[in-house]
Scaffold this motif. Structure first.
Motif, short mmCIF file in Angstrom:
data_model
loop_
_atom_site.label_atom_id
_atom_site.label_comp_id
_atom_site.label_asym_id
_atom_site.label_seq_id
_atom_site.Cartn_x
_atom_site.Cartn_y
_atom_site.Cartn_z
N LYS A 1 0.87 -1.19 0.00
CA LYS A 1 0.00 0.00 0.00
C LYS A 1 0.90 1.23 0.00
O LYS A 1 1.70 1.40 0.93
CB LYS A 1 -0.89 0.03 1.24
CG LYS A 1 -1.92 -1.10 1.29
CD LYS A 1 -2.91 -0.86 2.42
CE LYS A 1 -2.83 -1.96 3.44
NZ LYS A 1 -3.82 -1.86 4.51
N ASP A 2 0.80 2.03 -1.05
CA ASP A 2 1.64 3.21 -1.14
C ASP A 2 0.87 4.43 -0.61
O ASP A 2 0.16 5.10 -1.36
CB ASP A 2 2.08 3.44 -2.59
CG ASP A 2 3.11 4.55 -2.71
OD1 ASP A 2 3.24 5.35 -1.76
OD2 ASP A 2 3.79 4.62 -3.75
N TYR A 3 1.01 4.65 0.69
CA TYR A 3 0.38 5.83 1.29
C TYR A 3 1.27 7.07 1.16
O TYR A 3 1.13 8.01 1.93
CB TYR A 3 0.07 5.57 2.77
CG TYR A 3 -1.01 4.55 3.05
CD1 TYR A 3 -2.25 4.62 2.43
CD2 TYR A 3 -0.80 3.53 3.97
CE1 TYR A 3 -3.24 3.70 2.69
CE2 TYR A 3 -1.79 2.60 4.25
CZ TYR A 3 -3.00 2.69 3.61
OH TYR A 3 -3.98 1.77 3.88
N ILE A 4 2.20 7.04 0.21
CA ILE A 4 2.98 8.25 -0.07
C ILE A 4 2.35 8.90 -1.31
O ILE A 4 1.94 10.06 -1.27
CB ILE A 4 4.47 7.92 -0.28
CG1 ILE A 4 5.03 7.26 0.97
CG2 ILE A 4 5.26 9.20 -0.64
CD1 ILE A 4 6.36 6.60 0.81
N TYR B 1 4.92 3.80 3.37
CA TYR B 1 4.73 2.71 2.40
C TYR B 1 4.54 1.44 3.22
O TYR B 1 5.39 1.12 4.06
CB TYR B 1 5.96 2.59 1.50
CG TYR B 1 5.71 1.82 0.23
CD1 TYR B 1 5.53 2.48 -0.97
CD2 TYR B 1 5.65 0.43 0.24
CE1 TYR B 1 5.28 1.78 -2.14
CE2 TYR B 1 5.40 -0.28 -0.94
CZ TYR B 1 5.22 0.41 -2.12
OH TYR B 1 4.97 -0.29 -3.28
N HIS B 2 3.43 0.74 3.02
CA HIS B 2 3.19 -0.48 3.79
C HIS B 2 3.38 -1.71 2.90
O HIS B 2 2.86 -1.75 1.79
CB HIS B 2 1.75 -0.51 4.33
CG HIS B 2 1.48 0.51 5.39
ND1 HIS B 2 0.35 0.49 6.17
CD2 HIS B 2 2.20 1.57 5.82
CE1 HIS B 2 0.38 1.51 7.03
NE2 HIS B 2 1.49 2.19 6.83
N VAL B 3 4.11 -2.67 3.45
CA VAL B 3 4.29 -3.94 2.74
C VAL B 3 3.76 -5.05 3.67
O VAL B 3 4.17 -5.12 4.82
CB VAL B 3 5.79 -4.18 2.44
CG1 VAL B 3 6.01 -5.58 1.91
CG2 VAL B 3 6.33 -3.15 1.45
N ILE B 4 2.85 -5.84 3.16
CA ILE B 4 2.35 -6.98 3.94
C ILE B 4 3.13 -8.21 3.47
O ILE B 4 3.16 -8.52 2.27
CB ILE B 4 0.82 -7.21 3.75
CG1 ILE B 4 0.03 -5.91 3.96
CG2 ILE B 4 0.31 -8.33 4.66
CD1 ILE B 4 0.13 -5.28 5.33
N LEU B 5 3.77 -8.86 4.44
CA LEU B 5 4.69 -9.97 4.13
C LEU B 5 4.18 -11.30 4.66
O LEU B 5 3.53 -11.33 5.71
CB LEU B 5 5.99 -9.77 4.90
CG LEU B 5 7.01 -8.74 4.52
CD1 LEU B 5 8.17 -8.88 5.50
CD2 LEU B 5 7.50 -8.98 3.11
N GLU B 6 4.59 -12.37 3.97
CA GLU B 6 4.51 -13.70 4.57
C GLU B 6 5.93 -14.05 4.98
O GLU B 6 6.84 -13.99 4.14
CB GLU B 6 4.03 -14.72 3.54
CG GLU B 6 2.54 -14.91 3.55
CD GLU B 6 2.07 -15.81 2.42
OE1 GLU B 6 0.85 -15.87 2.22
OE2 GLU B 6 2.92 -16.44 1.75
#
Ligand code: 0O2
Length: 212
Positions: A106-109, A120-125
């Motif tokens: 998710k690019d909240y910039i 910038y949010h990165v959801i990881l496994e």
């Protein structure tokens, strides 16, 4: 759910956060040791508090059996960068790794929130070994500049003060402060090359002095 059950659920998340923190900190250490610029300034991490998990589950209408699947920031890592450009370098670094997999970003910039929030949010496994074998947890990595972090930290503390919602005039001041912080980031980006060269030179000098 009893405290013991929460402990069983949350312990692997604690281990994952510790491992991820070490891994991101090591990227910085390695680059610095090579006399290279590090896009990572510092790293923090936390496991979400039980009370926060419960209130988020209530907000999302999720039952407590589903929290691991539906709440993606039980394990949270924050990576602070000096410049906006560094954020995207860190995202590329994460993409190139074989020990973690990006689920989505998710690019909240580019798409900053109305509150003024930028990150910038990165959801990881993240698969890792436990005493019971391989376990994969979901983790949220928030990547932001020092200025974005300054803003988010202050705004977050105000949200706790005003549990009925931040008053309108204060919210619009905060949103303007978010724009001002981003302007600072843009100004710094303009002189990034000069700053980076100076920092690498300084680092090389201090390595050389330590070797004497
Ligand atoms: P914590 O751990 O107290 O920080 P939602 O939370 O409903 O907006 P979603 O899908 O849960 O949306 O996640 P989102 O928006 O991608 O990211 C959630 C996390 O991002 C938040 O965690 C904050 O850490 C951060 N965040 C998002 N928006 C803002 C904001 O306007 N201001 C600040 N300071 N941080 C924000 P939590 O759940 O709030 O928990």
């Amino acid at each position: 759910m009893e405290l013991r059950e929460w402990k069983t659920i949350l312990t692997p998340y604690e281990f994952a956060v510790e491992e991820l923190k070490v891994k991101f900190k090591n990227i910085r250490k390695e680059l610095k040791a090579n006399g290279e610029y590090s896009p990572i300034e510092f790293v923090t991490g936390r496991v979400k508090k039980i009370s926060s998990i419960i209130s988020k589950a209530e907000k999302l209408g999720v039952s407590l059996d589903e929290v691991e699947e539906k709440i993606e920031d039980i394990a949270g890592i924050r990576i602070m960068c000096q410049f906006v450009e560094d954020i995207y370098t860190v995202v590329s670094l994460i993409k190139s790794r074989e020990d973690m997999k990006i689920v989505y970003e998710k690019d909240y910039i580019k798409n900053y929130k109305a509150s003024g929030y930028r990150s910038y949010h990165v959801i990881l496994e993240y698969p890792f070994q436990t005493a019971k074998g391989l376990k994969t947890v979901i983790a949220e990595v928030q990547i932001r500049t020092l200025a974005m972090n300054f803003w988010a930290t202050i705004e977050h503390s105000l949200k706790y003060k005003y549990d009925q919602g931040v008053p309108k005039d204060l919210a619009s001041r905060l949103s303007r402060a978010g724009d001002a912080a981003f302007l600072l980031d843009q100004e710094m980006s303009e002189i990034r090359d000069i700053i980076v060269r100076a920092q690498v030179m300084f680092e090389m000098k201090s390595i050389a002095i330590k070797d004497i």
